[in-house]
Enzyme design. Sequence first.
Site, short mmCIF file in Angstrom:
data_model
loop_
_atom_site.label_atom_id
_atom_site.label_comp_id
_atom_site.label_asym_id
_atom_site.label_seq_id
_atom_site.Cartn_x
_atom_site.Cartn_y
_atom_site.Cartn_z
N ASN A 1 11.99 72.76 41.21
CA ASN A 1 12.94 71.66 41.12
C ASN A 1 14.03 71.95 40.08
O ASN A 1 14.37 71.11 39.24
CB ASN A 1 12.22 70.35 40.81
CG ASN A 1 11.88 69.58 42.08
OD1 ASN A 1 12.70 69.47 42.98
ND2 ASN A 1 10.68 69.05 42.14
N GLU B 1 3.16 69.92 47.39
CA GLU B 1 3.31 68.62 48.07
C GLU B 1 2.40 68.52 49.31
O GLU B 1 2.85 68.18 50.39
CB GLU B 1 4.76 68.34 48.45
CG GLU B 1 5.56 67.71 47.32
CD GLU B 1 6.79 66.95 47.80
OE1 GLU B 1 6.73 65.72 47.85
OE2 GLU B 1 7.81 67.60 48.10
N ASP C 1 11.33 70.21 54.48
CA ASP C 1 12.70 70.39 54.00
C ASP C 1 12.83 71.64 53.13
O ASP C 1 13.95 72.03 52.76
CB ASP C 1 13.21 69.16 53.25
CG ASP C 1 12.18 68.53 52.32
OD1 ASP C 1 11.11 69.14 52.09
OD2 ASP C 1 12.44 67.43 51.80
N HIS C 2 11.72 72.30 52.83
CA HIS C 2 11.71 73.60 52.15
C HIS C 2 11.32 74.68 53.16
O HIS C 2 10.72 74.39 54.20
CB HIS C 2 10.67 73.63 51.03
CG HIS C 2 10.95 72.71 49.89
ND1 HIS C 2 11.30 73.15 48.65
CD2 HIS C 2 10.88 71.35 49.80
CE1 HIS C 2 11.46 72.11 47.82
NE2 HIS C 2 11.20 71.01 48.50
N ASP D 1 12.94 77.12 44.96
CA ASP D 1 11.59 77.67 45.08
C ASP D 1 11.59 79.11 44.57
O ASP D 1 12.40 79.93 45.01
CB ASP D 1 11.13 77.62 46.53
CG ASP D 1 11.09 76.19 47.06
OD1 ASP D 1 10.04 75.55 46.95
OD2 ASP D 1 12.14 75.71 47.54
N ASN E 1 6.64 74.64 49.76
CA ASN E 1 6.49 73.19 49.66
C ASN E 1 6.42 72.66 51.09
O ASN E 1 7.44 72.58 51.78
CB ASN E 1 7.66 72.58 48.89
CG ASN E 1 7.53 71.07 48.75
OD1 ASN E 1 7.09 70.38 49.66
ND2 ASN E 1 7.96 70.55 47.61
#
Length: 261
Positions: free
Chosen positions: A151, A34, A249-250, A220, A7
């Site tokens: 998620n 994303e 942030d991933h 993930d 992501n």
Amino acid sequence: MRIATWNVNSVNARLPTVLAWLEAAQPDVACFQEIKCVDEKFPREAFESLGYNVETHGQKSYNGVALLSKFPMSDVVRGLPGDENDEQARYIEALIESPTPVRVASIYLPNGNPIDTDKFPYKLNWFQRLHDRAKELLSFEEPLALCGDYNCILTADDAAKPEDWVNDALFQPETRAALKGMKWLGLSDAHELGNEPKGTYTFWDYQAGAWQRNNGIRIDYALLSPQAADRFREIETHRDARDMEKPSDHVPVVVDLDLEG
């Protein structure tokens, strides 16, 4: 074959970081989530210059998924089947035409928060559609990797502070049951196949010093069909990517499959 899922949290905003990681890690296939741009705004040329074929399913400002492959791709599916009225770009699938073909999907599950709004039923409905698609794909009896940001915090071990997530859509019993249902179909979690240790997280919020305090979660996943799981070699969670300049942030998760046997 090295298959990565990441992501990237806006591909254009983080393009130098994403390109630097790709050049270092050299995955054969990369599943992005994303991307946060329409197809026309995806920086295709930058990835093609690294030897990747590119397929995207974009959306302005939000969501968006992409597949990059050093092999040709065919049978591209844009959008998760099951709801022709769903306009959110969260799913792309293709057959990777390597010597041993592998079907790969890049998946961005809805967040589902707040749980007392229609966002949570949408999440669960989307999960059910993914379950139905996975069941159909498993019937092909071919190597399959369903990769992405699910998620979902599957177990308490997948969060540094599970107590902080009890009212969050990511940790609701219904969400966790939906992901378990995917595994019950016969899909294997590469994290479990590779015996990654407790505390292997893939997401740290930008807020409240989550990264510095290692207050992370694992959301993930790479889910593998039996034909892919039989060829599983190893998994790497690239934690160091969270320390790169202007990081997502991933962090990327990379799965190696031995397709020569």
